[in-house]
Write a protein that holds these residues in place. Structure first.
Motif, PDB file in Angstrom:
ATOM      1  N   LEU A  64       2.591   0.941   7.023  1.00 12.84           N
ATOM      2  CA  LEU A  64       2.372  -0.498   7.203  1.00 12.84           C
ATOM      3  C   LEU A  64       0.892  -0.695   7.531  1.00 12.84           C
ATOM      4  O   LEU A  64       0.539  -1.057   8.656  1.00 12.84           O
ATOM      5  N   ASP A  65       0.039  -0.415   6.565  1.00  9.63           N
ATOM      6  CA  ASP A  65      -1.400  -0.558   6.801  1.00  9.63           C
ATOM      7  C   ASP A  65      -1.825  -1.987   6.489  1.00  9.63           C
ATOM      8  O   ASP A  65      -2.483  -2.255   5.475  1.00  9.63           O
ATOM      9  N   VAL A  66      -1.405  -2.886   7.364  1.00  7.00           N
ATOM     10  CA  VAL A  66      -1.703  -4.320   7.208  1.00  7.00           C
ATOM     11  C   VAL A  66      -2.208  -4.838   8.561  1.00  7.00           C
ATOM     12  O   VAL A  66      -1.932  -4.238   9.598  1.00  7.00           O
ATOM     13  N   TRP A  75       9.221   3.772   7.847  1.00  4.44           N
ATOM     14  CA  TRP A  75       7.951   3.034   7.852  1.00  4.44           C
ATOM     15  C   TRP A  75       6.994   3.719   8.817  1.00  4.44           C
ATOM     16  O   TRP A  75       7.422   4.226   9.863  1.00  4.44           O
ATOM     17  N   LYS A  76       5.738   3.712   8.454  1.00  6.87           N
ATOM     18  CA  LYS A  76       4.712   4.318   9.322  1.00  6.87           C
ATOM     19  C   LYS A  76       3.863   3.205   9.945  1.00  6.87           C
ATOM     20  O   LYS A  76       3.367   2.330   9.241  1.00  6.87           O
ATOM     21  N   VAL A  77       3.734   3.278  11.253  1.00  6.69           N
ATOM     22  CA  VAL A  77       2.854   2.351  11.973  1.00  6.69           C
ATOM     23  C   VAL A  77       1.606   3.122  12.355  1.00  6.69           C
ATOM     24  O   VAL A  77       1.678   4.134  13.059  1.00  6.69           O
ATOM     25  N   ILE A  92      -5.851  18.807   8.855  1.00  3.76           N
ATOM     26  CA  ILE A  92      -7.180  18.331   8.469  1.00  3.76           C
ATOM     27  C   ILE A  92      -7.002  17.124   7.546  1.00  3.76           C
ATOM     28  O   ILE A  92      -6.196  17.187   6.611  1.00  3.76           O
ATOM     29  N   LEU A  93      -7.697  16.061   7.853  1.00  4.74           N
ATOM     30  CA  LEU A  93      -7.461  14.780   7.155  1.00  4.74           C
ATOM     31  C   LEU A  93      -7.576  14.939   5.636  1.00  4.74           C
ATOM     32  O   LEU A  93      -8.475  15.640   5.132  1.00  4.74           O
ATOM     33  N   THR A  94      -6.698  14.247   4.932  1.00  4.50           N
ATOM     34  CA  THR A  94      -6.651  14.354   3.465  1.00  4.50           C
ATOM     35  C   THR A  94      -7.822  13.641   2.776  1.00  4.50           C
ATOM     36  O   THR A  94      -7.977  13.740   1.569  1.00  4.50           O
ATOM     37  N   SER A  95      -8.626  12.961   3.550  1.00  2.00           N
ATOM     38  CA  SER A  95      -9.819  12.293   2.989  1.00  2.00           C
ATOM     39  C   SER A  95     -11.021  13.235   2.946  1.00  2.00           C
ATOM     40  O   SER A  95     -12.078  12.867   2.420  1.00  2.00           O
ATOM     41  N   VAL A 145      -0.710  11.468  -1.395  1.00  2.00           N
ATOM     42  CA  VAL A 145       0.128  11.659  -2.588  1.00  2.00           C
ATOM     43  C   VAL A 145      -0.205  10.539  -3.581  1.00  2.00           C
ATOM     44  O   VAL A 145      -0.261   9.367  -3.207  1.00  2.00           O
ATOM     45  N   ARG A 146      -0.432  10.924  -4.826  1.00  2.00           N
ATOM     46  CA  ARG A 146      -0.807   9.938  -5.828  1.00  2.00           C
ATOM     47  C   ARG A 146      -0.096  10.201  -7.157  1.00  2.00           C
ATOM     48  O   ARG A 146      -0.299  11.272  -7.769  1.00  2.00           O
ATOM     49  N   PRO A 147       0.719   9.233  -7.619  1.00  2.00           N
ATOM     50  CA  PRO A 147       1.240   9.348  -8.990  1.00  2.00           C
ATOM     51  C   PRO A 147       0.056   9.359  -9.964  1.00  2.00           C
ATOM     52  O   PRO A 147      -1.036   8.871  -9.618  1.00  2.00           O
ATOM     53  N   ASP A 181      -9.717   6.845  -1.304  1.00  2.00           N
ATOM     54  CA  ASP A 181     -10.385   7.785  -0.402  1.00  2.00           C
ATOM     55  C   ASP A 181      -9.601   9.091  -0.212  1.00  2.00           C
ATOM     56  O   ASP A 181      -9.983   9.925   0.615  1.00  2.00           O
ATOM     57  N   GLN A 182      -8.514   9.268  -0.934  1.00  2.00           N
ATOM     58  CA  GLN A 182      -7.734  10.518  -0.816  1.00  2.00           C
ATOM     59  C   GLN A 182      -8.366  11.593  -1.700  1.00  2.00           C
ATOM     60  O   GLN A 182      -8.486  11.418  -2.908  1.00  2.00           O
ATOM     61  N   LYS A 183      -8.753  12.713  -1.088  1.00  2.00           N
ATOM     62  CA  LYS A 183      -9.526  13.716  -1.827  1.00  2.00           C
ATOM     63  C   LYS A 183      -8.745  14.984  -2.210  1.00  2.00           C
ATOM     64  O   LYS A 183      -9.226  15.784  -3.002  1.00  2.00           O
ATOM     65  N   ILE A 202       3.340   7.503   1.192  1.00  2.00           N
ATOM     66  CA  ILE A 202       2.749   6.875  -0.001  1.00  2.00           C
ATOM     67  C   ILE A 202       2.523   5.395   0.302  1.00  2.00           C
ATOM     68  O   ILE A 202       3.484   4.637   0.480  1.00  2.00           O
ATOM     69  N   GLY A 203       1.237   5.034   0.362  1.00  2.00           N
ATOM     70  CA  GLY A 203       0.888   3.672   0.719  1.00  2.00           C
ATOM     71  C   GLY A 203       0.462   2.843  -0.461  1.00  2.00           C
ATOM     72  O   GLY A 203       1.288   2.263  -1.182  1.00  2.00           O
ATOM     73  N   ARG A 204      -0.848   2.786  -0.696  1.00  2.00           N
ATOM     74  CA  ARG A 204      -1.410   1.843  -1.659  1.00  2.00           C
ATOM     75  C   ARG A 204      -0.815   1.909  -3.065  1.00  2.00           C
ATOM     76  O   ARG A 204      -0.704   0.858  -3.712  1.00  2.00           O
ATOM     77  N   PRO A 205      -0.400   3.101  -3.568  1.00  2.00           N
ATOM     78  CA  PRO A 205       0.224   3.068  -4.897  1.00  2.00           C
ATOM     79  C   PRO A 205       1.447   2.139  -4.935  1.00  2.00           C
ATOM     80  O   PRO A 205       1.795   1.595  -5.980  1.00  2.00           O
TER      81      PRO A 205
HETATM   82  O1  LIG Z   1      -4.573  13.331   6.751  1.00  2.00           O
HETATM   83  C1  LIG Z   1      -4.078  12.179   6.737  1.00  2.00           C
HETATM   84  C2  LIG Z   1      -3.341  11.676   7.791  1.00  2.00           C
HETATM   85  C3  LIG Z   1      -2.815  10.420   7.705  1.00  2.00           C
HETATM   86  N1  LIG Z   1      -3.004   9.649   6.612  1.00  2.00           N
HETATM   87  C4  LIG Z   1      -2.386   8.298   6.576  1.00  2.00           C
HETATM   88  O2  LIG Z   1      -1.482   8.199   5.469  1.00  2.00           O
HETATM   89  C5  LIG Z   1      -1.586   6.943   4.848  1.00  2.00           C
HETATM   90  C6  LIG Z   1      -1.965   7.131   3.403  1.00  2.00           C
HETATM   91  O3  LIG Z   1      -2.042   5.868   2.765  1.00  2.00           O
HETATM   92  P1  LIG Z   1      -2.420   5.735   1.208  1.00  2.00           P
HETATM   93  O4  LIG Z   1      -2.550   4.257   1.020  1.00  2.00           O
HETATM   94  O5  LIG Z   1      -1.273   6.339   0.423  1.00  2.00           O
HETATM   95  O6  LIG Z   1      -3.700   6.456   0.987  1.00  2.00           O
HETATM   96  C7  LIG Z   1      -2.588   6.123   5.650  1.00  2.00           C
HETATM   97  O7  LIG Z   1      -1.869   5.320   6.560  1.00  2.00           O
HETATM   98  C8  LIG Z   1      -3.389   7.150   6.435  1.00  2.00           C
HETATM   99  O8  LIG Z   1      -3.792   6.692   7.706  1.00  2.00           O
HETATM  100  C9  LIG Z   1      -3.741  10.134   5.571  1.00  2.00           C
HETATM  101  O9  LIG Z   1      -3.953   9.438   4.548  1.00  2.00           O
HETATM  102  N2  LIG Z   1      -4.242  11.403   5.656  1.00  2.00           N
END
Ligand SMILES: O=c1ccn([C@@H]2O[C@H](COP(=O)(O)O)[C@@H](O)[C@H]2O)c(=O)[nH]1
Length: 234
Positions: free
Chosen positions: A10-12, A31-33, A121-124, A184-186, A193-195, A213-216
């Motif tokens: 819920l990235d709003v 749901w993720k907060v 380690i952050l996925t970005s 995760v990206r289809p 920003d996911q790398k 899975i958010g923005r997709p």
């Molecule tokens: O390493 C991480 C840890 C947390 N996140 C969170 O997951 C979602 C991803 O959203 P998308 O829109 O699918 O990119 C977001 O809430 C991040 O805070 C992550 O991306 N990577």
């Protein structure tokens, strides 16, 4: 349908936007907060999700000294959420203290303790970021594994990792250690920003328990249609 494996963030920015999204996708169980909504809305969003019988991933990614993370975990566990995050880099003492604190916090309100999972380690971040900016002398997959093992040794119940590292973590950490994969990206979605991404099907095949899975989905012109395509692919 593999809907129970999908966690939608819920990235709003507001409670109203969160409710609109929850009501638009009633089939979503998890749901993720995260930080944005929790900072703007506070714990009320947890009550809103609980009223709708949803499962809740409270992704506040705690990272502080042991006494402070323990206090935060105690409070978070009292809400009765299902999953809660802390950065593995907070260190062994902080992780152990946090794990003890969630049991205490849940007891106060009679809730089940959440499963505490560690961010590896952050996925970005890319291998380059890890080597040159963060000055970490290990290869990124090895570093992610070491962070997961630190979490496991500290009695945590799982880790957050990129889908590109999940196969190795699954092999080493075993089946009882819950692995949650964001990034995760289809094939048809923007990476943004996911790398270190893989597709939903690849991530599940590699051993992920849950996919975030958010923005997709949430930024799609037709979120319900996007969700259906993802479930079919899995
Ligand atoms: O390493 C991480 C840890 C947390 N996140 C969170 O997951 C979602 C991803 O959203 P998308 O829109 O699918 O990119 C977001 O809430 C991040 O805070 C992550 O991306 N990577």
């Amino acid at each position: 349908m593999n809907i129970d494996k999908i966690i939608v963030p819920l990235d709003v920015p507001t409670e109203a936007a969160a409710i609109a999204l929850i009501d638009q996708l009633p089939e979503i169980i998890w749901w993720k907060v995260g930080l944005e909504l929790f900072v703007s809305c506070g714990p009320k969003i947890i009550s809103i999700l609980k009223e709708r019988q949803k499962r809740i991933f409270l992704d506040l990614k705690f990272h502080d000294i042991p006494n402070t993370v323990a206090g935060a975990c105690r409070a978070a566990a009292s809400y009765g959420v299902d999953l809660l995050t802390i950065h593995a880099t907070a260190g062994r003492v902080a992780l152990t203290s946090a794990q003890e604190a969630i049991v205490e916090g849940a007891k106060v309100t009679g809730e089940n303790p959440p499963r505490l999972i560690a961010i590896t380690i952050l996925t970005s971040l890319t291998s380059r970021d890890v080597a040159f900016d963060l000055k970490i002398p290990l290869e990124l997959p090895e570093y992610a594994l070491q962070m997961a093992l630190l979490a496991q040794e500290s009695a945590l119940g799982g880790a957050v990792c990129s889908p590109q590292e999940v196969e190795q973590l699954r092999q080493v950490c075993g089946d009882d250690f819950v692995l949650v994969c964001p990034g995760v990206r289809p094939t048809w979605a923007e990476k943004g920003d996911q790398k270190r991404s893989l597709t939903p099907g690849q991530a599940i095949k590699a051993g992920a328990d849950y996919l975030v899975i958010g923005r997709p989905i949430t930024a799609a012109a037709d979120p319900k249609g996007a969700l259906e395509r993802i479930c079919q692919e899995i």
